[in-house]
Design a protein around this motif. Structure first.
Motif, PDB file in Angstrom:
ATOM      1  N   GLY A  24       0.879  -1.066  -0.027  1.00 61.29           N
ATOM      2  CA  GLY A  24      -0.048  -0.106  -0.255  1.00 61.29           C
ATOM      3  C   GLY A  24       0.778   1.119   0.045  1.00 61.29           C
ATOM      4  O   GLY A  24       1.941   1.030   0.621  1.00 61.29           O
ATOM      5  N   GLU A  25       0.228   2.238  -0.592  1.00 56.83           N
ATOM      6  CA  GLU A  25       1.154   3.564  -0.792  1.00 56.83           C
ATOM      7  C   GLU A  25       1.622   4.109   0.514  1.00 56.83           C
ATOM      8  O   GLU A  25       2.573   4.643   0.569  1.00 56.83           O
ATOM      9  CB  GLU A  25       0.168   4.518  -1.356  1.00 56.83           C
ATOM     10  N   GLY A  26       0.745   4.274   1.512  1.00 51.56           N
ATOM     11  CA  GLY A  26       1.047   4.733   2.813  1.00 51.56           C
ATOM     12  C   GLY A  26       2.125   3.688   3.492  1.00 51.56           C
ATOM     13  O   GLY A  26       2.587   4.192   4.577  1.00 51.56           O
ATOM     14  N   TYR A  27       2.415   2.591   3.003  1.00 50.54           N
ATOM     15  CA  TYR A  27       3.536   1.791   3.785  1.00 50.54           C
ATOM     16  C   TYR A  27       4.818   1.479   3.076  1.00 50.54           C
ATOM     17  O   TYR A  27       5.341   0.688   3.651  1.00 50.54           O
ATOM     18  CB  TYR A  27       2.583   0.274   3.901  1.00 50.54           C
ATOM     19  N   ARG A  28       4.906   2.261   2.024  1.00 49.47           N
ATOM     20  CA  ARG A  28       6.194   2.043   1.178  1.00 49.47           C
ATOM     21  C   ARG A  28       7.237   2.902   1.810  1.00 49.47           C
ATOM     22  O   ARG A  28       6.960   3.838   2.626  1.00 49.47           O
ATOM     23  CB  ARG A  28       5.997   2.660  -0.515  1.00 49.47           C
ATOM     24  N   GLY A  29       8.346   2.503   1.506  1.00 49.38           N
ATOM     25  CA  GLY A  29       9.385   3.062   2.235  1.00 49.38           C
ATOM     26  C   GLY A  29       9.956   2.714   3.599  1.00 49.38           C
ATOM     27  O   GLY A  29      10.669   3.160   4.337  1.00 49.38           O
ATOM     28  N   ARG A  30       9.186   1.526   4.163  1.00 46.40           N
ATOM     29  CA  ARG A  30       9.279   1.297   5.621  1.00 46.40           C
ATOM     30  C   ARG A  30       9.906  -0.330   5.660  1.00 46.40           C
ATOM     31  O   ARG A  30      10.070  -0.633   6.767  1.00 46.40           O
ATOM     32  CB  ARG A  30       8.196   1.275   6.238  1.00 46.40           C
ATOM     33  N   GLY A  31      10.527  -0.688   4.525  1.00 44.49           N
ATOM     34  CA  GLY A  31      11.012  -1.979   4.712  1.00 44.49           C
ATOM     35  C   GLY A  31      10.012  -3.243   4.583  1.00 44.49           C
ATOM     36  O   GLY A  31      10.190  -4.563   4.668  1.00 44.49           O
ATOM     37  N   LEU A  32       8.791  -2.869   4.419  1.00 40.26           N
ATOM     38  CA  LEU A  32       7.529  -3.776   4.384  1.00 40.26           C
ATOM     39  C   LEU A  32       7.528  -4.650   3.119  1.00 40.26           C
ATOM     40  O   LEU A  32       7.193  -5.652   3.275  1.00 40.26           O
ATOM     41  CB  LEU A  32       6.234  -3.153   4.778  1.00 40.26           C
ATOM     42  N   GLY A  33       7.932  -4.288   1.905  1.00 43.23           N
ATOM     43  CA  GLY A  33       8.021  -4.904   0.662  1.00 43.23           C
ATOM     44  C   GLY A  33       9.000  -5.943   0.836  1.00 43.23           C
ATOM     45  O   GLY A  33       8.692  -7.131   0.611  1.00 43.23           O
ATOM     46  N   ARG A  34      10.168  -5.646   1.619  1.00 39.96           N
ATOM     47  CA  ARG A  34      11.281  -6.332   1.761  1.00 39.96           C
ATOM     48  C   ARG A  34      10.746  -7.630   2.861  1.00 39.96           C
ATOM     49  O   ARG A  34      10.757  -8.926   2.655  1.00 39.96           O
ATOM     50  CB  ARG A  34      12.369  -5.742   2.312  1.00 39.96           C
ATOM     51  N   ALA A  35      10.161  -7.291   3.827  1.00 39.94           N
ATOM     52  CA  ALA A  35       9.484  -8.386   4.683  1.00 39.94           C
ATOM     53  C   ALA A  35       8.582  -9.023   4.180  1.00 39.94           C
ATOM     54  O   ALA A  35       8.464 -10.435   4.256  1.00 39.94           O
ATOM     55  CB  ALA A  35       8.834  -7.348   6.030  1.00 39.94           C
ATOM     56  N   LEU A  36       7.511  -8.479   3.319  1.00 38.98           N
ATOM     57  CA  LEU A  36       6.699  -9.583   2.533  1.00 38.98           C
ATOM     58  C   LEU A  36       7.500 -10.509   1.629  1.00 38.98           C
ATOM     59  O   LEU A  36       7.104 -11.727   1.735  1.00 38.98           O
ATOM     60  CB  LEU A  36       5.770  -8.518   1.646  1.00 38.98           C
ATOM     61  N   MET A  37       8.402  -9.997   1.039  1.00 36.46           N
ATOM     62  CA  MET A  37       9.053 -10.950   0.034  1.00 36.46           C
ATOM     63  C   MET A  37      10.046 -12.033   0.681  1.00 36.46           C
ATOM     64  O   MET A  37      10.284 -13.039   0.606  1.00 36.46           O
ATOM     65  CB  MET A  37       9.937 -10.285  -1.102  1.00 36.46           C
TER      66      MET A  37
END
Length: 144
Positions: free
Chosen positions: A77-90
């Motif tokens: 989600g746009e409001g969650y980008r740049g916080r390392g959450l994409g990396r955690a998801l992957m």
């Protein structure tokens, strides 16, 4: 959290579709008919929650008898980008792939994210191509 389609609650399914709609249909202007398809019921769905909000999602389609997992619909989600959450998801996706000896992952990644996925242990195979009018590249993940 990773669940097969049939185990998703209606609220979880709605949250996944809502987030994917926000990221792909609204944000990237991909045709909504292409976003929700007949493949979803055959997939496991990854959900990264922050409080009561779904911050990230992806879908995992076991193919070739489960020896390969096709990763798709990766969205944060746009409001969650740049916080390392994409990396955690992957990392969660990769742990799920690694959970079966010899299993590998494949994905059709948006080309602008190729370097980011490479840092996570994915590698490009082949050239670029268009999918939904967006440049993509095929990527492979083998046990990290």
């Amino acid at each position: 959290m990773i669940k097969p389609f049939g185990a998703l609650s209606l609220l979880e399914l709605h949250a996944c579709y809502k987030l994917r709609g926000e990221v792909f249909v609204v944000g990237q202007q991909i045709c909504c008919e292409a976003e929700v398809d007949e493949i979803d019921p055959r997939c496991h769905h990854v959900m990264l929650w922050r409080g009561g909000d779904l911050a990230g999602t992806a879908r995992l389609l076991p193919i070739e008898g489960g020896a390969v997992v096709k990763v798709g619909r990766v969205a944060v989600g746009e409001g969650y980008r740049g916080r390392g959450l994409g990396r955690a998801l992957m990392r969660g996706v990769q742990a799920w792939i690694d959970g079966v000896p010899g299993r590998t992952g494949v994905m059709s990644a948006q080309a602008y994210l190729e370097g980011w996925y490479t840092q996570l242990g994915w590698r490009s195979v082949g050239g670029r191509y268009d999918e939904a009018q967006i440049p993509h590249v095929k990527m492979v993940y083998e046990r990290g």
